[in-house]
Design a protein around this motif. Structure first.
Motif, PDB file in Angstrom:
ATOM      1  N   ASP A 106      40.586  68.806  44.944  1.00 32.89           N
ATOM      2  CA  ASP A 106      41.267  67.832  45.800  1.00 32.89           C
ATOM      3  C   ASP A 106      41.569  66.591  44.963  1.00 32.89           C
ATOM      4  O   ASP A 106      41.164  66.510  43.805  1.00 32.89           O
ATOM      5  CB  ASP A 106      40.449  67.543  47.068  1.00 32.89           C
ATOM      6  CG  ASP A 106      39.372  66.494  46.872  1.00 32.89           C
ATOM      7  OD1 ASP A 106      39.052  66.161  45.715  1.00 32.89           O
ATOM      8  OD2 ASP A 106      38.843  66.010  47.878  1.00 32.89           O
ATOM      9  N   PRO A 107      42.339  65.638  45.519  1.00 31.67           N
ATOM     10  CA  PRO A 107      42.786  64.508  44.691  1.00 31.67           C
ATOM     11  C   PRO A 107      41.637  63.681  44.111  1.00 31.67           C
ATOM     12  O   PRO A 107      41.843  62.916  43.172  1.00 31.67           O
ATOM     13  CB  PRO A 107      43.608  63.663  45.670  1.00 31.67           C
ATOM     14  CG  PRO A 107      44.026  64.599  46.733  1.00 31.67           C
ATOM     15  CD  PRO A 107      42.944  65.611  46.856  1.00 31.67           C
ATOM     16  N   ALA A 112      38.664  59.707  41.057  1.00 33.00           N
ATOM     17  CA  ALA A 112      39.539  58.599  41.477  1.00 33.00           C
ATOM     18  C   ALA A 112      38.931  57.816  42.637  1.00 33.00           C
ATOM     19  O   ALA A 112      38.973  56.581  42.654  1.00 33.00           O
ATOM     20  CB  ALA A 112      40.915  59.141  41.868  1.00 33.00           C
ATOM     21  N   ALA A 113      38.330  58.547  43.598  1.00 33.48           N
ATOM     22  CA  ALA A 113      37.788  57.865  44.780  1.00 33.48           C
ATOM     23  C   ALA A 113      36.588  57.003  44.410  1.00 33.48           C
ATOM     24  O   ALA A 113      36.497  55.843  44.815  1.00 33.48           O
ATOM     25  CB  ALA A 113      37.395  58.891  45.840  1.00 33.48           C
ATOM     26  N   SER A 114      35.661  57.575  43.615  1.00 35.64           N
ATOM     27  CA  SER A 114      34.464  56.795  43.283  1.00 35.64           C
ATOM     28  C   SER A 114      34.820  55.619  42.383  1.00 35.64           C
ATOM     29  O   SER A 114      34.231  54.549  42.504  1.00 35.64           O
ATOM     30  CB  SER A 114      33.390  57.667  42.639  1.00 35.64           C
ATOM     31  OG  SER A 114      33.880  58.925  42.332  1.00 35.64           O
ATOM     32  N   GLY A 115      35.794  55.806  41.481  1.00 42.23           N
ATOM     33  CA  GLY A 115      36.227  54.702  40.628  1.00 42.23           C
ATOM     34  C   GLY A 115      36.838  53.584  41.446  1.00 42.23           C
ATOM     35  O   GLY A 115      36.513  52.406  41.272  1.00 42.23           O
ATOM     36  N   ALA A 145      40.501  53.403  39.924  1.00 42.75           N
ATOM     37  CA  ALA A 145      40.787  54.834  40.057  1.00 42.75           C
ATOM     38  C   ALA A 145      41.436  55.371  38.777  1.00 42.75           C
ATOM     39  O   ALA A 145      41.012  56.392  38.220  1.00 42.75           O
ATOM     40  CB  ALA A 145      41.696  55.068  41.262  1.00 42.75           C
ATOM     41  N   ALA A 146      42.465  54.682  38.308  1.00 39.81           N
ATOM     42  CA  ALA A 146      43.205  55.163  37.135  1.00 39.81           C
ATOM     43  C   ALA A 146      42.308  55.157  35.898  1.00 39.81           C
ATOM     44  O   ALA A 146      42.303  56.117  35.112  1.00 39.81           O
ATOM     45  CB  ALA A 146      44.444  54.298  36.918  1.00 39.81           C
ATOM     46  N   ALA A 147      41.517  54.095  35.734  1.00 35.00           N
ATOM     47  CA  ALA A 147      40.651  53.998  34.553  1.00 35.00           C
ATOM     48  C   ALA A 147      39.592  55.093  34.571  1.00 35.00           C
ATOM     49  O   ALA A 147      39.248  55.661  33.523  1.00 35.00           O
ATOM     50  CB  ALA A 147      39.989  52.622  34.505  1.00 35.00           C
ATOM     51  N   THR A 148      39.073  55.400  35.777  1.00 38.10           N
ATOM     52  CA  THR A 148      38.037  56.438  35.859  1.00 38.10           C
ATOM     53  C   THR A 148      38.595  57.793  35.425  1.00 38.10           C
ATOM     54  O   THR A 148      37.971  58.518  34.642  1.00 38.10           O
ATOM     55  CB  THR A 148      37.496  56.522  37.296  1.00 38.10           C
ATOM     56  OG1 THR A 148      37.004  55.237  37.668  1.00 38.10           O
ATOM     57  CG2 THR A 148      36.384  57.538  37.397  1.00 38.10           C
ATOM     58  N   VAL A 149      39.783  58.153  35.940  1.00 38.03           N
ATOM     59  CA  VAL A 149      40.365  59.445  35.568  1.00 38.03           C
ATOM     60  C   VAL A 149      40.691  59.461  34.072  1.00 38.03           C
ATOM     61  O   VAL A 149      40.461  60.468  33.384  1.00 38.03           O
ATOM     62  CB  VAL A 149      41.618  59.740  36.417  1.00 38.03           C
ATOM     63  CG1 VAL A 149      42.270  61.036  35.958  1.00 38.03           C
ATOM     64  CG2 VAL A 149      41.234  59.839  37.883  1.00 38.03           C
ATOM     65  N   ALA A 150      41.180  58.333  33.547  1.00 38.67           N
ATOM     66  CA  ALA A 150      41.463  58.265  32.114  1.00 38.67           C
ATOM     67  C   ALA A 150      40.183  58.494  31.312  1.00 38.67           C
ATOM     68  O   ALA A 150      40.175  59.242  30.316  1.00 38.67           O
ATOM     69  CB  ALA A 150      42.074  56.909  31.769  1.00 38.67           C
ATOM     70  N   LEU A 151      39.092  57.896  31.768  1.00 38.98           N
ATOM     71  CA  LEU A 151      37.804  58.077  31.088  1.00 38.98           C
ATOM     72  C   LEU A 151      37.364  59.538  31.135  1.00 38.98           C
ATOM     73  O   LEU A 151      36.925  60.114  30.127  1.00 38.98           O
ATOM     74  CB  LEU A 151      36.739  57.184  31.750  1.00 38.98           C
ATOM     75  CG  LEU A 151      35.300  57.382  31.254  1.00 38.98           C
ATOM     76  CD1 LEU A 151      35.152  56.852  29.837  1.00 38.98           C
ATOM     77  CD2 LEU A 151      34.303  56.691  32.181  1.00 38.98           C
ATOM     78  N   VAL A 152      37.521  60.149  32.320  1.00 35.84           N
ATOM     79  CA  VAL A 152      37.119  61.552  32.486  1.00 35.84           C
ATOM     80  C   VAL A 152      37.944  62.448  31.550  1.00 35.84           C
ATOM     81  O   VAL A 152      37.404  63.319  30.867  1.00 35.84           O
ATOM     82  CB  VAL A 152      37.284  61.975  33.961  1.00 35.84           C
ATOM     83  CG1 VAL A 152      37.210  63.489  34.101  1.00 35.84           C
ATOM     84  CG2 VAL A 152      36.213  61.308  34.808  1.00 35.84           C
ATOM     85  N   ALA A 264      49.514  59.046  42.247  1.00 32.05           N
ATOM     86  CA  ALA A 264      49.670  59.068  43.707  1.00 32.05           C
ATOM     87  C   ALA A 264      48.342  58.755  44.391  1.00 32.05           C
ATOM     88  O   ALA A 264      48.291  57.949  45.328  1.00 32.05           O
ATOM     89  CB  ALA A 264      50.190  60.432  44.153  1.00 32.05           C
ATOM     90  N   THR A 265      47.261  59.370  43.899  1.00 29.91           N
ATOM     91  CA  THR A 265      45.956  59.167  44.530  1.00 29.91           C
ATOM     92  C   THR A 265      45.507  57.719  44.412  1.00 29.91           C
ATOM     93  O   THR A 265      45.084  57.099  45.394  1.00 29.91           O
ATOM     94  CB  THR A 265      44.896  60.068  43.868  1.00 29.91           C
ATOM     95  OG1 THR A 265      45.383  61.407  43.855  1.00 29.91           O
ATOM     96  CG2 THR A 265      43.588  60.018  44.620  1.00 29.91           C
ATOM     97  N   ALA A 266      45.606  57.169  43.197  1.00 31.57           N
ATOM     98  CA  ALA A 266      45.157  55.799  42.979  1.00 31.57           C
ATOM     99  C   ALA A 266      45.940  54.833  43.855  1.00 31.57           C
ATOM    100  O   ALA A 266      45.380  53.903  44.441  1.00 31.57           O
ATOM    101  CB  ALA A 266      45.295  55.428  41.503  1.00 31.57           C
ATOM    102  N   ALA A 267      47.249  55.063  43.961  1.00 37.53           N
ATOM    103  CA  ALA A 267      48.074  54.176  44.780  1.00 37.53           C
ATOM    104  C   ALA A 267      47.665  54.271  46.244  1.00 37.53           C
ATOM    105  O   ALA A 267      47.527  53.258  46.938  1.00 37.53           O
ATOM    106  CB  ALA A 267      49.547  54.523  44.602  1.00 37.53           C
ATOM    107  N   ALA A 268      47.447  55.517  46.708  1.00 39.82           N
ATOM    108  CA  ALA A 268      47.071  55.701  48.120  1.00 39.82           C
ATOM    109  C   ALA A 268      45.720  55.054  48.407  1.00 39.82           C
ATOM    110  O   ALA A 268      45.556  54.335  49.392  1.00 39.82           O
ATOM    111  CB  ALA A 268      47.029  57.196  48.464  1.00 39.82           C
ATOM    112  N   VAL A 269      44.756  55.312  47.528  1.00 39.50           N
ATOM    113  CA  VAL A 269      43.410  54.772  47.728  1.00 39.50           C
ATOM    114  C   VAL A 269      43.433  53.246  47.695  1.00 39.50           C
ATOM    115  O   VAL A 269      42.728  52.585  48.446  1.00 39.50           O
ATOM    116  CB  VAL A 269      42.452  55.339  46.669  1.00 39.50           C
ATOM    117  CG1 VAL A 269      41.126  54.604  46.686  1.00 39.50           C
ATOM    118  CG2 VAL A 269      42.217  56.817  46.909  1.00 39.50           C
ATOM    119  N   SER A 270      44.268  52.692  46.840  1.00 41.08           N
ATOM    120  CA  SER A 270      44.255  51.240  46.686  1.00 41.08           C
ATOM    121  C   SER A 270      44.726  50.529  47.951  1.00 41.08           C
ATOM    122  O   SER A 270      44.268  49.444  48.235  1.00 41.08           O
ATOM    123  CB  SER A 270      45.113  50.824  45.492  1.00 41.08           C
ATOM    124  OG  SER A 270      46.472  50.954  45.800  1.00 41.08           O
TER     125      SER A 270
END
Lengths: 349, 300
Positions: A106-107, A112-115, A145-152, A264-270
């Motif tokens: 899932d997204p 992304a969500a925890s970040g 969110a974006a930084a967390t996924v980049a780190l992962v 898309a996920t980061a934008a939605a979550v934000s």
């Protein structure tokens, strides 16, 4: 033959957009303050013809101004935001499930969500971020969110390749770590805990045109990228090795889809907080109903995601008015039985 | 603990408030601007006649300033004074019903600074004051600001003076009494209150010794082991309305040995008492008296 194929792709999409339009109209007409349908339409008309700003005096003008404010500044942006958030999560879900070739993706799989949650809770507790006060919270969440996924991705990559299993594991581990950080912030700053929790549960309560405006470009970009990649995602379902033998640039595809899904996920979550279930279930529902072709799956997931969110938010804000249910609770409460029903009907002979 | 320490600044504050009121009366000119806890300028061009309060302590303060009949809406938890029960319920402060608020056409909306409501309501063209008093000194600042916004600076000065008088009076009465050590439980996690918090200050003024040390913040999560080691003589259960009772406290591992449990001094607050203690509002004197009764039973 070619024309027939294209029509078969387009028909469900057009039908879905039709249903979504109906849902949008209904959702704009219903709210905790009862406004007759005619008055809502009149307010929409005044907005479209640009006469909202006209100076009016007297009690009747005052009532008109109230209706205009409710329709144009509360309901319509909220409905539009719900639709965009749902579309973003549906798109990201379809992309992630396609690229991971795993129905449980899932997204939020890559953290992304925890970040976003960790960054947002820090921002709320410290009274804002980027010198913008609480208006800085969405920006903090997006960056988190974006930084967390980049780190992962950075943790999981082997040279220029992105092996799936380490990627998922890194996502889960980094996500747990940041979720623990969020829990710590919640415990340490009790005064603001209610505000943080409301954000974490996901809410469209404070929607505005500004938020709609910031969400639209990333969703359009992510949608364009994912729809362009749909054909390649179909090929990828044969397996990475087979897809590579057919000439697909597998690593590049994985990276683009993860990047677009994360955008898309980061934008939605934000703008709306962490709303679960939509990104997981909507692509499944589309796949069960229309089959696994990504050229259809990706755009229809966006439309169904939008419709589902609009419906869930309508329930969230009306069923116990003036109080409000967290919309994330509604997506799971409404979504789970619906999905099970779909699954049963599909499995039954 | 030493009452003389707090009386002199308090008297000064009273003089200051009176002076402020005189200035207010002399210059009762509109528009009025005050700065709220978010640092925003809140400007009213005339005394507000349709007020919405989304914070229970603000609801109480507005009514104590004699403006109860100017309230048109409240949050779900505002329940005092009884007259506000009939006002329209606009939901919780953190997810208020924006449509219903706009439909009420309020000319002033009072919200909590952490709720996000100010950011949502101000763009709708509403005048919003954001800020909830969290400490005792902030209560007096808030009364002054609301008094000016409501066009009732004299009432505000009188209210502040009355509350300060109640606090000083109780402080004078408990002076010299040796109070017990106290653990004040906000919820069974257990969360407690720091010495600088609103409740912590009241415990100090009532002659109690809060076992929670300084430096942990206003609402710290406490290690149960720490409470056992601190061995408080009184435990106050503000979470009693949510199902925690003395028997449950006694049954916690190791807590049976705590002096308060052994001597039967675990006090269960009612819902109303818990509200009085937790809202920094005009019932602060009542809150202090309640604590004195708990900490010094039979002394008067």
């Amino acid at each position: 033959m070619r024309r027939l194929g294209r029509r078969r792709l387009a028909t469900p999409l057009v039908a879905s957009i039709g249903v979504l339009t109906l849902l949008l109209i209904v959702a704009a007409g219903v709210g905790s303050v009862r406004i007759p349908a005619g008055d809502v339409l009149a307010a929409v008309g005044r907005g479209v013809w640009g006469s909202l700003a006209e100076v009016r005096i007297g009690p009747e003008a005052e009532a008109t101004r109230v209706i205009d404010t409710i329709v144009w500044q509360i309901r319509l942006p909220r409905v539009a935001l719900a639709a965009l958030v749902g579309a973003a999560l549906g798109l990201a879900g379809a992309g992630f499930q396609g690229v991971f070739r795993n129905p449980l993706a899932d997204p939020y799989l890559l953290g992304a969500a925890s970040g976003a949650g960790f960054a947002a809770s820090l921002a709320i507790v410290s009274g804002g971020a980027f010198g913008l006060g609480l208006l800085g919270v969405p920006l903090a969440a997006f960056v988190g969110a974006a930084a967390t996924v980049a780190l992962v991705v950075a943790l999981a990559r082997r040279g220029w390749s992105l092996p799936i299993v380490p990627l998922v594991l890194a996502g889960v581990v980094v996500g747990s770590c940041l979720a623990a950080g969020t829990s710590f912030v919640l415990l340490a700053a009790r005064e603001q805990a209610a505000g943080v929790l409301t954000w974490l549960l996901g809410s469209l309560a404070f929607a505005s045109w500004a938020r709609v405006g910031t969400l639209l470009p990333p969703v359009l970009v992510a949608g364009a990228v994912l729809i362009t990649a749909a054909r390649s995602l179909d090929v990828l379902q044969l397996g990475e090795r087979a897809a590579a033998q057919l000439g697909l640039r597998v690593e590049w595809l994985k990276l683009t889809v993860v990047a677009a899904g994360t955008l898309a996920t980061a934008a939605a979550v934000s703008v709306a907080g962490v709303i679960g279930f939509v990104g997981l279930v909507v692509p499944h529902a589309v796949r069960l109903a229309l089959g696994p072709d990504h050229r259809r799956l990706v755009p229809v997931s966006a439309v169904w995601g939008a419709g589902f969110m609009v419906l869930a938010d309508l329930v969230a804000r009306t069923v116990i008015a003036p109080a409000e249910l967290p919309v994330g609770v509604v997506t799971a409460l409404v979504g789970a039985p619906f999905f099970l029903l779909l699954l049963r009907r599909r499995v039954a002979p | 603990m030493n009452p003389t320490r707090s009386i002199r600044p308090a008297a000064l504050r009273r003089l200051f408030l009176l002076a402020l009121a005189c200035v207010g009366v002399a210059h009762a000119a509109w528009p009025v601007t005050v700065v709220d806890d978010l640092g925003r300028d809140v400007t009213l061009s005339a005394p507000p006649q349709r007020i919405v309060s989304l914070v229970p302590s603000h609801t109480e303060t507005v009514c104590a300033l004699g403006a109860c009949e100017r309230l048109v809406g409240r949050d779900t938890w505002s329940d005092f004074p009884a007259a506000v029960a009939t006002l329209q319920d606009l939901g919780s402060a953190f997810a208020p019903d924006l449509e219903a608020i706009v439909a009420l056409r309020p000319d002033l909306v009072l919200v909590d600074e952490y709720s996000g409501a100010a950011e949502a309501l101000a763009p709708l063209g509403l005048v919003v004051y954001a800020g909830t008093p969290q400490r005792l000194d902030e209560l007096f600042v808030t009364i002054d600001r609301l008094g000016r916004l409501l066009g009732a600076p004299t009432e505000a000065a009188l209210l502040a003076g009355r509350l300060q008088g109640e606090l000083d009076g109780v402080a004078a009465v408990v002076a010299g009494l040796v109070g017990p050590s106290v653990f004040y439980e906000v919820d069974p996690s257990p969360y407690s209150v720091g010495p600088a918090s609103f409740i912590g200050t009241l415990i100090d003024m009532a002659g109690g010794r809060n076992v929670v040390p300084e430096g942990l913040g206003d609402f710290p999560l406490i290690d149960p082991e720490f409470v056992v080691a601190a061995d408080p003589q009184v435990i106050v259960l503000a979470d009693a309305p949510y199902g925690v009772d003395a028997a449950a406290v006694a049954a916690r591992p190791g807590w049976g040995a705590i002096a308060a449990v052994r001597e039967g001094r675990v006090v269960e607050l009612s819902q109303e008492q818990s509200d009085v203690m937790s809202r920094a509002g005009p019932r602060v004197g009542e809150a202090l008296l309640l604590l004195v009764g708990i900490l010094h039973p039979g002394a008067f």
